[in-house]
Enzyme design. Structure first.
Site, mmCIF file in Angstrom:
data_model
loop_
_atom_site.group_PDB
_atom_site.id
_atom_site.type_symbol
_atom_site.label_atom_id
_atom_site.label_comp_id
_atom_site.label_asym_id
_atom_site.label_seq_id
_atom_site.Cartn_x
_atom_site.Cartn_y
_atom_site.Cartn_z
ATOM 1 N N LYS A 142 -6.366 25.962 9.669
ATOM 2 C CA LYS A 142 -6.585 26.484 8.319
ATOM 3 C C LYS A 142 -6.086 27.917 8.221
ATOM 4 C CE LYS A 142 -10.636 28.108 7.084
ATOM 5 N NZ LYS A 142 -12.074 28.224 6.721
ATOM 6 N N GLY A 188 -13.995 25.427 -1.127
ATOM 7 C CA GLY A 188 -12.557 25.231 -0.996
ATOM 8 C C GLY A 188 -12.152 24.615 0.328
#
Length: 350
Positions: A224, A258
């Site tokens: 990520k 998110g």
């Protein structure tokens, strides 16, 4: 202001703490959880205790004040505060100020030992400057302020990074792990060959890998990056997904949702996952996160979300049909008992 003292006659005269009689106190945003802890503690222990709730309030000009309406001299004190509280209009900074003032009040009025109980540790993510940015190490600053205010010891649940205890110097920090609780939650999936545990980023791997080993299931880690604060993008998911249909995603918190949204959609679209379960230690309460979770439940196979009450939870979140709330009352009551009796804090199971 609602103040009360709960005490029962001590019948057995045993298990006295060398730090003095037990007193549990709570600032406003910590009262709900503290009340549950007191109920569990009194049910399981014969010893008397004093409970002072809602010890902070505001003057008309907005200043915070803490007032103790009982003698605290010589007491062994545990101060609860919810630093993040989406059920009120109090900010993290306001709640932290009330907590610091509570520590100082107990110290100035003669408490023998003051232990802070912060189920959610705010500012723990600010443990180092963002790469390339001129930022302070605010997690260390908050530790310095707490110790200066009178903190002797700290209890927290599943902090963002266990290295946080390094900022508190000689003050012991008991960071309780969520792994035993989540193993119990997902015990029926132990050793299943169609289940995989997911770390949504590299930071969560230190938490997810031991969980997967104990559960005897496969493990995967996502790569990520954040193009900007509070936004996440998943570039890769590393792991063996052959024959896998169910994923358990573990993380310390959901803020805006998110990261969870990005991970779940990637698992369903690219890895063939049909059933997704998420377990989170702290839910921060953002409306944006609730909307994202509802969408994942409707369209991307989110079957269940397990979260603790480390942060006060809004009714709109609690009412979601796929949400399961796990109380921290038992593990925190156990931790208080061990500390009060000057015993090592054993691993709690939730």
């Amino acid at each position: 202001m609602n103040r009360r003292i709960n005490a029962r006659e001590e019948k057995h005269g045993s298990n006295h703490s060398t730090e003095g009689p037990l007193l549990i106190a709570s600032c406003q945003s910590g009262t709900a959880l503290a009340s549950d802890v007191v109920k569990v503690y009194e049910k399981e222990n014969s010893e008397s205790l004093i409970f002072l709730d809602n010890i902070d309030f505001k003057f008309s000009d907005g200043e915070t004040c803490v007032r103790l309406e009982s003698d605290v001299n010589g007491k062994d004190v545990f101060v609860f505060q919810g630093l993040q509280d989406p059920t009120s209009n109090r900010s993290v900074d306001e709640n932290y100020m009330a907590f610091l003032m509570a520590l100082r009040a107990f110290r100035e009025w003669g408490a023998n030992r003051v232990t802070g109980v912060l189920p959610y540790m705010a500012y723990a993510r600010q443990d180092k400057p963002t790469t390339g940015e001129r930022e302070p190490i605010t997690a260390e600053l908050m530790a310095d302020l707490s110790i200066e205010a009178g903190l002797n010891r700290l209890v927290t649940w599943a902090p963002h990074d266990n290295r946080i205890h390094g900022f508190y110097g000689k003050a012991p920090v008991d960071h309780l792990s969520a792994i035993p609780m989540f193993r119990k939650v997902f015990s029926d999936m132990k050793s299943r060959q169609d289940v995989i545990g997911i770390a949504p980023d590299a930071g969560a791997a230190a938490f997810v890998i031991p969980f997967c080993r104990k559960m005897d299931i496969r493990c995967a880690i996502t790569a990520k990056y954040r193009p900007e604060p509070e936004k996440a993008s998943i570039t890769d998911v590393m792991g063996d997904f052959d024959g896998i249909r169910t994923a358990i995603i573990l993380d310390d918190m959901i803020s805006t949702g998110g990261t969870i949204e990005a991970v779940v959609t990637r698992l369903v679209q690219d890895k063939g996952i049909t059933d997704v379960y998420v377990a989170i230690s702290h839910f921060m309460g953002a409306r944006q996160a609730i909307d994202r979770l509802e969408r994942l439940h409707q369209d991307f196979g989110l079957k269940g979300l397990v979260v603790t009450d480390s942060v006060p939870l809004t009714d709109s979140f609690i009412d979601l049909p796929f949400v399961e709330i796990r109380s921290l009352a038992q593990p925190l009551a156990d931790a208080i008992k061990y500390i009060h009796l000057n015993k090592p804090v054993k691993q709690v199971t939730g």
